[in-house]
Write a protein that holds these residues in place. Structure first.
Motif, PDB file in Angstrom:
ATOM      1  N   ASP A 179       0.684  -1.036   0.233  1.00  0.00           N
ATOM      2  CA  ASP A 179       0.068  -0.087  -0.497  1.00  0.00           C
ATOM      3  C   ASP A 179       1.332   0.904  -0.251  1.00  0.00           C
ATOM      4  O   ASP A 179       1.864   1.500   1.247  1.00  0.00           O
ATOM      5  N   GLU A 180       1.369   2.004  -0.866  1.00  0.00           N
ATOM      6  CA  GLU A 180       1.807   3.127  -1.000  1.00  0.00           C
ATOM      7  C   GLU A 180       0.792   4.446   0.036  1.00  0.00           C
ATOM      8  O   GLU A 180      -0.146   4.538  -0.103  1.00  0.00           O
ATOM      9  N   LYS A 181       2.043   4.705   0.524  1.00  0.00           N
ATOM     10  CA  LYS A 181       1.052   5.739   0.874  1.00  0.00           C
ATOM     11  C   LYS A 181       1.327   7.348   1.192  1.00  0.00           C
ATOM     12  O   LYS A 181       0.978   7.917   0.806  1.00  0.00           O
ATOM     13  N   LYS A 182       2.949   7.373   1.148  1.00  0.00           N
ATOM     14  CA  LYS A 182       3.585   9.003   0.195  1.00  0.00           C
ATOM     15  C   LYS A 182       3.928   8.616  -0.762  1.00  0.00           C
ATOM     16  O   LYS A 182       4.612   7.199  -1.160  1.00  0.00           O
ATOM     17  N   GLU A 183       4.915   9.034  -1.700  1.00  0.00           N
ATOM     18  CA  GLU A 183       6.167   9.058  -2.772  1.00  0.00           C
ATOM     19  C   GLU A 183       6.946   7.867  -2.874  1.00  0.00           C
ATOM     20  O   GLU A 183       7.646   6.962  -2.818  1.00  0.00           O
ATOM     21  N   ASN A 184       7.396   8.337  -1.363  1.00  0.00           N
ATOM     22  CA  ASN A 184       8.600   6.795  -1.002  1.00  0.00           C
ATOM     23  C   ASN A 184       8.249   6.567   0.702  1.00  0.00           C
ATOM     24  O   ASN A 184       9.636   5.987   1.092  1.00  0.00           O
ATOM     25  N   GLU A 185       7.250   5.741   0.442  1.00  0.00           N
ATOM     26  CA  GLU A 185       6.446   5.439   2.157  1.00  0.00           C
ATOM     27  C   GLU A 185       5.487   4.608   1.366  1.00  0.00           C
ATOM     28  O   GLU A 185       4.277   4.400   1.315  1.00  0.00           O
ATOM     29  N   THR A 186       5.374   2.455   1.640  1.00  0.00           N
ATOM     30  CA  THR A 186       5.059   1.966   0.801  1.00  0.00           C
ATOM     31  C   THR A 186       4.418   1.226   2.014  1.00  0.00           C
ATOM     32  O   THR A 186       5.487   0.531   3.451  1.00  0.00           O
ATOM     33  N   GLU A 187       3.528   0.633   2.766  1.00  0.00           N
ATOM     34  CA  GLU A 187       3.447  -0.611   3.935  1.00  0.00           C
ATOM     35  C   GLU A 187       3.571  -1.859   2.716  1.00  0.00           C
ATOM     36  O   GLU A 187       2.605  -1.834   2.261  1.00  0.00           O
ATOM     37  N   VAL A 188       4.106  -2.388   3.900  1.00  0.00           N
ATOM     38  CA  VAL A 188       3.984  -4.126   3.061  1.00  0.00           C
ATOM     39  C   VAL A 188       3.431  -4.660   4.418  1.00  0.00           C
ATOM     40  O   VAL A 188       4.379  -5.126   5.773  1.00  0.00           O
ATOM     41  N   MET A 189       2.549  -5.865   4.176  1.00  0.00           N
ATOM     42  CA  MET A 189       1.960  -6.737   5.187  1.00  0.00           C
ATOM     43  C   MET A 189       2.166  -8.114   4.911  1.00  0.00           C
ATOM     44  O   MET A 189       1.534  -8.308   3.002  1.00  0.00           O
ATOM     45  N   ILE A 190       2.249  -8.659   5.413  1.00  0.00           N
ATOM     46  CA  ILE A 190       2.162 -10.293   5.319  1.00  0.00           C
ATOM     47  C   ILE A 190       1.678 -10.804   6.263  1.00  0.00           C
ATOM     48  O   ILE A 190       1.612 -11.326   7.074  1.00  0.00           O
ATOM     49  N   THR A 191       0.982 -12.028   5.581  1.00  0.00           N
ATOM     50  CA  THR A 191      -0.274 -13.147   6.382  1.00  0.00           C
ATOM     51  C   THR A 191       0.660 -13.775   6.322  1.00  0.00           C
ATOM     52  O   THR A 191       0.626 -14.233   4.302  1.00  0.00           O
ATOM     53  N   ALA A 192       1.130 -15.260   6.655  1.00  0.00           N
ATOM     54  CA  ALA A 192       1.385 -16.446   6.891  1.00  0.00           C
ATOM     55  C   ALA A 192       0.352 -17.547   7.585  1.00  0.00           C
ATOM     56  O   ALA A 192       0.457 -17.299   8.253  1.00  0.00           O
ATOM     57  N   THR A 193       0.203 -18.518   6.265  1.00  0.00           N
ATOM     58  CA  THR A 193      -0.215 -19.535   6.757  1.00  0.00           C
ATOM     59  C   THR A 193       0.318 -20.539   6.434  1.00  0.00           C
ATOM     60  O   THR A 193       0.688 -21.343   5.509  1.00  0.00           O
ATOM     61  N   GLY A 194       0.194 -21.916   7.525  1.00  0.00           N
ATOM     62  CA  GLY A 194       0.127 -23.265   7.391  1.00  0.00           C
ATOM     63  C   GLY A 194      -0.345 -24.544   7.601  1.00  0.00           C
ATOM     64  O   GLY A 194      -1.326 -23.984   8.507  1.00  0.00           O
ATOM     65  N   GLN A 195       0.484 -25.715   6.825  1.00  0.00           N
ATOM     66  CA  GLN A 195      -0.700 -26.541   7.341  1.00  0.00           C
ATOM     67  C   GLN A 195       0.189 -28.051   6.974  1.00  0.00           C
ATOM     68  O   GLN A 195       1.214 -28.182   5.965  1.00  0.00           O
ATOM     69  N   GLY A 196       0.481 -28.693   8.014  1.00  0.00           N
ATOM     70  CA  GLY A 196       1.183 -29.785   8.145  1.00  0.00           C
ATOM     71  C   GLY A 196       0.906 -30.938   8.017  1.00  0.00           C
ATOM     72  O   GLY A 196      -0.140 -31.015   8.394  1.00  0.00           O
ATOM     73  N   VAL A 197       1.843 -31.785   7.418  1.00  0.00           N
ATOM     74  CA  VAL A 197       0.833 -33.493   7.292  1.00  0.00           C
ATOM     75  C   VAL A 197       1.926 -34.423   7.989  1.00  0.00           C
ATOM     76  O   VAL A 197       3.261 -34.532   8.133  1.00  0.00           O
TER      77      VAL A 197
END
Length: 157
Positions: free
Chosen positions: A105-123
């Motif tokens: 998500d670009e907030k300003k010219e040189n400012e970008t918000e980055v969000m990560i969601t990580a999900t997992g399933q084991g076997v």
């Protein structure tokens, strides 16, 4: 027939013992980072992070700010990205399937918000006393992010 049933139940109890699976702990992790780079530079760096970790990217939608990547961690290769809990006696974690959603998500010219969601399933599966897979014991378990991938990702940004 009754003896077979009793033998089957006794074998199952012997294989699993009294040990119980310890579930994973869902931790509060920092999954949002503000980059002091432009949107385009942040995006390019993110793509390189996935390449460096050899994680396959399924979706690249730069206009909407979404990257979806998937990674399968095989038995013995512990990336530390996911906590799948502790296995019970004779239970083996065979693999972990991880899905990463990264939002920009670009907030300003040189400012970008980055969000990560990580999900997992084991076997998992159960082994016999000889370490062989017992039939029909495959089970799916929920895994939670440890925050390691997010930290590595943000440090490389």
């Amino acid at each position: 027939m009754k003896k077979v049933l009793i033998a089957t139940i006794a074998t199952s109890l012997l294989l699993t013992g009294c040990a119980k699976r310890i579930p994973p702990v869902k931790k509060e992790i920092n999954n949002t980072f503000v980059s002091n780079l432009s949107y385009d530079k942040s995006w390019s760096k993110a793509v390189r992070v996935f390449a460096k970790h050899q994680i396959d990217i399924d979706t690249l939608e730069k206009d909407s700010g979404l990257i979806v990547a998937k990674y399968t961690q095989s038995y013995g290769a512990n990336s530390g990205f996911m906590d799948c809990g502790k296995s019970a006696r004779y239970e083996v974690l065979d693999s972990v399937n991880i899905k990463f959603n990264v939002f920009f998500d670009e907030k300003k010219e040189n400012e970008t918000e980055v969000m990560i969601t990580a999900t997992g399933q084991g076997v998992t599966y159960v082994t016999n006393a000889y370490g062989q897979k017992a039939p029909n014991t495959r089970k799916l378990v929920t895994c939670y992010s440890t925050g390691k991938f997010e930290r590595d990702f943000f440090n490389m940004m």
